[in-house]
Design a protein around this motif. Structure first.
Motif, PDB file in Angstrom:
ATOM      1  N   CYS A   1     -15.153 -27.899  38.266  1.00  0.00           N
ATOM      2  CA  CYS A   1     -15.805 -29.175  37.939  1.00  0.00           C
ATOM      3  C   CYS A   1     -17.273 -28.905  37.582  1.00  0.00           C
ATOM      4  O   CYS A   1     -18.009 -28.336  38.378  1.00  0.00           O
ATOM      5  N   PRO A   2     -17.690 -29.311  36.378  1.00  0.00           N
ATOM      6  CA  PRO A   2     -19.050 -28.969  35.927  1.00  0.00           C
ATOM      7  C   PRO A   2     -20.151 -29.654  36.740  1.00  0.00           C
ATOM      8  O   PRO A   2     -21.299 -29.201  36.709  1.00  0.00           O
ATOM      9  N   THR A   3     -19.831 -30.716  37.435  1.00  0.00           N
ATOM     10  CA  THR A   3     -20.865 -31.426  38.200  1.00  0.00           C
ATOM     11  C   THR A   3     -20.630 -31.358  39.715  1.00  0.00           C
ATOM     12  O   THR A   3     -21.262 -32.095  40.478  1.00  0.00           O
TER      13      THR A   3
ATOM     14  N   ILE B   1     -13.626 -37.583  45.102  1.00  0.00           N
ATOM     15  CA  ILE B   1     -14.392 -37.449  43.864  1.00  0.00           C
ATOM     16  C   ILE B   1     -15.610 -38.360  43.934  1.00  0.00           C
ATOM     17  O   ILE B   1     -15.483 -39.543  44.251  1.00  0.00           O
TER      18      ILE B   1
ATOM     19  N   ILE C   1     -16.102 -32.856  42.989  1.00  0.00           N
ATOM     20  CA  ILE C   1     -14.912 -32.865  43.861  1.00  0.00           C
ATOM     21  C   ILE C   1     -15.219 -32.135  45.166  1.00  0.00           C
ATOM     22  O   ILE C   1     -15.736 -31.018  45.156  1.00  0.00           O
TER      23      ILE C   1
ATOM     24  N   GLY D   1     -12.274 -34.258  32.367  1.00  0.00           N
ATOM     25  CA  GLY D   1     -10.828 -34.042  32.362  1.00  0.00           C
ATOM     26  C   GLY D   1     -10.373 -32.676  32.846  1.00  0.00           C
ATOM     27  O   GLY D   1      -9.174 -32.393  32.865  1.00  0.00           O
TER      28      GLY D   1
ATOM     29  N   GLY E   1     -16.171 -37.366  33.696  1.00  0.00           N
ATOM     30  CA  GLY E   1     -14.917 -37.632  32.989  1.00  0.00           C
ATOM     31  C   GLY E   1     -14.503 -36.561  32.003  1.00  0.00           C
ATOM     32  O   GLY E   1     -13.859 -36.849  30.995  1.00  0.00           O
TER      33      GLY E   1
ATOM     34  N   ALA F   1     -12.449 -39.608  37.173  1.00  0.00           N
ATOM     35  CA  ALA F   1     -11.253 -38.995  37.749  1.00  0.00           C
ATOM     36  C   ALA F   1     -10.952 -39.626  39.102  1.00  0.00           C
ATOM     37  O   ALA F   1     -11.866 -39.965  39.860  1.00  0.00           O
TER      38      ALA F   1
HETATM   39 FE1  SF4 Z   1     -14.952 -35.569  36.828  1.00  0.00          FE
HETATM   40 FE2  SF4 Z   1     -15.296 -33.093  37.725  1.00  0.00          FE
HETATM   41 FE3  SF4 Z   1     -12.848 -33.982  37.163  1.00  0.00          FE
HETATM   42 FE4  SF4 Z   1     -14.597 -33.479  35.192  1.00  0.00          FE
HETATM   43  S1  SF4 Z   1     -13.687 -31.964  36.602  1.00  0.00           S
HETATM   44  S2  SF4 Z   1     -13.266 -35.289  35.365  1.00  0.00           S
HETATM   45  S3  SF4 Z   1     -16.516 -34.130  36.141  1.00  0.00           S
HETATM   46  S4  SF4 Z   1     -14.224 -34.740  38.779  1.00  0.00           S
END
Ligand code: SF4
Length: 62
Positions: free
Chosen positions: A55-57, A6, A60, A15, A13, A33
């Motif tokens: 994951c929106p960004t 990550i 991962i 979730g 964050g 995370a």
């Molecule tokens: Fe972070 Fe992506 Fe997990 Fe959201 S989905 S908590 S942005 S690693």
């Protein structure tokens, strides 16, 4: 499958990863995370892949 990583710079964050695969992803108090150590990631390959895609960004990587 190796241990997912990550990017804490880009994790916001939200979730989502924990909601999709709580066996592997855990949100900590700092609202980032983390990947739970010592898991057989092969067992959760599909759920991990779902988390990667959701994951929106794109924080991962596997
Ligand atoms: Fe972070 Fe992506 Fe997990 Fe959201 S989905 S908590 S942005 S690693």
């Amino acid at each position: 499958m190796s241990q997912p990583k990550i990017n804490l710079e880009t994790c916001i964050g939200c979730g989502t990863c924990e909601a999709l695969c709580p066996e592997v992803f855990k949100l900590k108090e700092d609202m980032k995370a983390y990947v739970i150590e010592g898991v057989n990631y092969e067992d959760y390959q599909e759920k991990i892949q779902q988390a990667v895609e959701s994951c929106p960004t794109q924080a991962i990587t596997v």
